[in-house]
Design a protein around this motif. Structure first.
Motif, PDB file in Angstrom:
ATOM      1  N   GLU A  22       0.829  -1.202   0.000  1.00  0.00           N
ATOM      2  CA  GLU A  22       0.000   0.000   0.000  1.00  0.00           C
ATOM      3  C   GLU A  22       0.874   1.268   0.000  1.00  0.00           C
ATOM      4  OE1 GLU A  22      -3.626   1.996   2.613  1.00  0.00           O
ATOM      5  OE2 GLU A  22      -2.411   0.420   3.527  1.00  0.00           O
ATOM      6  N   ILE A  23       1.911   1.284   0.822  1.00  0.00           N
ATOM      7  CA  ILE A  23       2.809   2.438   0.883  1.00  0.00           C
ATOM      8  C   ILE A  23       3.555   2.599  -0.440  1.00  0.00           C
ATOM      9  CG2 ILE A  23       4.890   3.358   1.994  1.00  0.00           C
ATOM     10  CD1 ILE A  23       3.813   2.016   4.604  1.00  0.00           C
ATOM     11  N   TYR A  24       4.036   1.504  -0.984  1.00  0.00           N
ATOM     12  CA  TYR A  24       4.740   1.552  -2.266  1.00  0.00           C
ATOM     13  C   TYR A  24       3.832   2.121  -3.354  1.00  0.00           C
ATOM     14  CZ  TYR A  24       6.920   0.284  -6.616  1.00  0.00           C
ATOM     15  OH  TYR A  24       7.440   0.343  -7.869  1.00  0.00           O
ATOM     16  N   SER A  25       2.603   1.645  -3.420  1.00  0.00           N
ATOM     17  CA  SER A  25       1.657   2.126  -4.429  1.00  0.00           C
ATOM     18  C   SER A  25       1.385   3.615  -4.265  1.00  0.00           C
ATOM     19  CB  SER A  25       0.342   1.350  -4.342  1.00  0.00           C
ATOM     20  OG  SER A  25       0.540   0.002  -4.671  1.00  0.00           O
ATOM     21  N   SER A  26       1.240   4.044  -3.026  1.00  0.00           N
ATOM     22  CA  SER A  26       0.990   5.460  -2.752  1.00  0.00           C
ATOM     23  C   SER A  26       2.169   6.332  -3.171  1.00  0.00           C
ATOM     24  CB  SER A  26       0.708   5.684  -1.264  1.00  0.00           C
ATOM     25  OG  SER A  26      -0.477   5.046  -0.881  1.00  0.00           O
ATOM     26  N   THR A  27       3.372   5.878  -2.892  1.00  0.00           N
ATOM     27  CA  THR A  27       4.540   6.680  -3.265  1.00  0.00           C
ATOM     28  C   THR A  27       4.755   6.673  -4.778  1.00  0.00           C
ATOM     29  OG1 THR A  27       6.044   4.845  -2.781  1.00  0.00           O
ATOM     30  CG2 THR A  27       5.717   6.478  -1.046  1.00  0.00           C
ATOM     31  N   ALA A  28       4.427   5.577  -5.449  1.00  0.00           N
ATOM     32  CA  ALA A  28       4.524   5.523  -6.905  1.00  0.00           C
ATOM     33  C   ALA A  28       3.528   6.500  -7.534  1.00  0.00           C
ATOM     34  CB  ALA A  28       4.280   4.106  -7.407  1.00  0.00           C
ATOM     35  N   GLU A  29       2.330   6.544  -6.973  1.00  0.00           N
ATOM     36  CA  GLU A  29       1.310   7.481  -7.454  1.00  0.00           C
ATOM     37  C   GLU A  29       1.751   8.926  -7.210  1.00  0.00           C
ATOM     38  OE1 GLU A  29      -3.439   8.361  -6.794  1.00  0.00           O
ATOM     39  OE2 GLU A  29      -2.607   6.448  -6.137  1.00  0.00           O
ATOM     40  N   LEU A  30       2.329   9.175  -6.065  1.00  0.00           N
ATOM     41  CA  LEU A  30       2.842  10.503  -5.730  1.00  0.00           C
ATOM     42  C   LEU A  30       3.936  10.918  -6.729  1.00  0.00           C
ATOM     43  CD1 LEU A  30       2.558  12.772  -3.636  1.00  0.00           C
ATOM     44  CD2 LEU A  30       4.234  11.571  -2.242  1.00  0.00           C
ATOM     45  N   ASP A  38       0.832  17.612 -11.369  1.00  0.00           N
ATOM     46  CA  ASP A  38      -0.544  17.648 -10.857  1.00  0.00           C
ATOM     47  C   ASP A  38      -0.461  17.871  -9.350  1.00  0.00           C
ATOM     48  OD1 ASP A  38      -3.193  17.354 -10.210  1.00  0.00           O
ATOM     49  OD2 ASP A  38      -3.459  15.451 -11.275  1.00  0.00           O
ATOM     50  N   TYR A  39      -0.239  19.112  -8.986  1.00  0.00           N
ATOM     51  CA  TYR A  39       0.048  19.438  -7.595  1.00  0.00           C
ATOM     52  C   TYR A  39      -1.165  19.295  -6.681  1.00  0.00           C
ATOM     53  CZ  TYR A  39       4.334  20.987  -9.749  1.00  0.00           C
ATOM     54  OH  TYR A  39       5.492  21.020 -10.472  1.00  0.00           O
ATOM     55  N   LYS A  40      -2.355  19.457  -7.259  1.00  0.00           N
ATOM     56  CA  LYS A  40      -3.570  19.253  -6.460  1.00  0.00           C
ATOM     57  C   LYS A  40      -3.656  17.786  -6.008  1.00  0.00           C
ATOM     58  CE  LYS A  40      -8.553  19.894  -6.552  1.00  0.00           C
ATOM     59  NZ  LYS A  40      -9.714  20.306  -7.352  1.00  0.00           N
ATOM     60  N   GLU A  41      -3.425  16.870  -6.951  1.00  0.00           N
ATOM     61  CA  GLU A  41      -3.427  15.438  -6.615  1.00  0.00           C
ATOM     62  C   GLU A  41      -2.255  15.091  -5.708  1.00  0.00           C
ATOM     63  OE1 GLU A  41      -5.535  12.603  -7.187  1.00  0.00           O
ATOM     64  OE2 GLU A  41      -6.823  14.345  -7.460  1.00  0.00           O
ATOM     65  N   CYS A  42      -1.133  15.737  -5.943  1.00  0.00           N
ATOM     66  CA  CYS A  42       0.058  15.529  -5.118  1.00  0.00           C
ATOM     67  C   CYS A  42      -0.254  15.832  -3.652  1.00  0.00           C
ATOM     68  CB  CYS A  42       1.166  16.466  -5.583  1.00  0.00           C
ATOM     69  SG  CYS A  42       2.653  15.653  -6.078  1.00  0.00           S
ATOM     70  N   LYS A  43      -0.874  16.962  -3.455  1.00  0.00           N
ATOM     71  CA  LYS A  43      -1.219  17.389  -2.098  1.00  0.00           C
ATOM     72  C   LYS A  43      -2.213  16.410  -1.458  1.00  0.00           C
ATOM     73  CE  LYS A  43      -2.704  21.499   0.405  1.00  0.00           C
ATOM     74  NZ  LYS A  43      -3.134  22.909   0.276  1.00  0.00           N
ATOM     75  N   ALA A  48      -3.086  11.836   2.294  1.00  0.00           N
ATOM     76  CA  ALA A  48      -3.598  10.476   2.511  1.00  0.00           C
ATOM     77  C   ALA A  48      -2.473   9.554   2.993  1.00  0.00           C
ATOM     78  CB  ALA A  48      -4.229   9.929   1.233  1.00  0.00           C
ATOM     79  N   LEU A  49      -1.301   9.695   2.388  1.00  0.00           N
ATOM     80  CA  LEU A  49      -0.160   8.871   2.791  1.00  0.00           C
ATOM     81  C   LEU A  49       0.260   9.203   4.219  1.00  0.00           C
ATOM     82  CD1 LEU A  49       2.003   6.771   2.136  1.00  0.00           C
ATOM     83  CD2 LEU A  49       3.331   8.596   1.050  1.00  0.00           C
TER      84      LEU A  49
END
Length: 64
Positions: A22-30, A38-43, A48-49
């Protein structure tokens, strides 16, 4: 002779694997959000992370 893991140990391993995936997936998405600028999604994803990591930290505090 093969060493069998207890049920509890097996569950713990599965849980740790789930958390790290889950953490790996979140950091890959980040990472992708940063590259796409896409700074809005980044934030949103960073918050969430951080929330998920705080939950993990809190559960570790309970164990100690």
């Amino acid at each position: 002779m093969a060493h069998k893991l207890s049920y509890l140990k097996q569950r713990k391993i599965k849980h740790v694997n789930y958390l790290t995936t889950e953490i790996y997936s979140s950091t890959a998405e980040l990472y992708e959000n940063f590259l796409d600028e896409d700074y809005k999604e980044c934030k949103k994803n960073t918050k969430a992370l951080m929330h998920r990591l705080k939950e993990i930290l809190d559960s570790l505090e309970d164990e100690i």
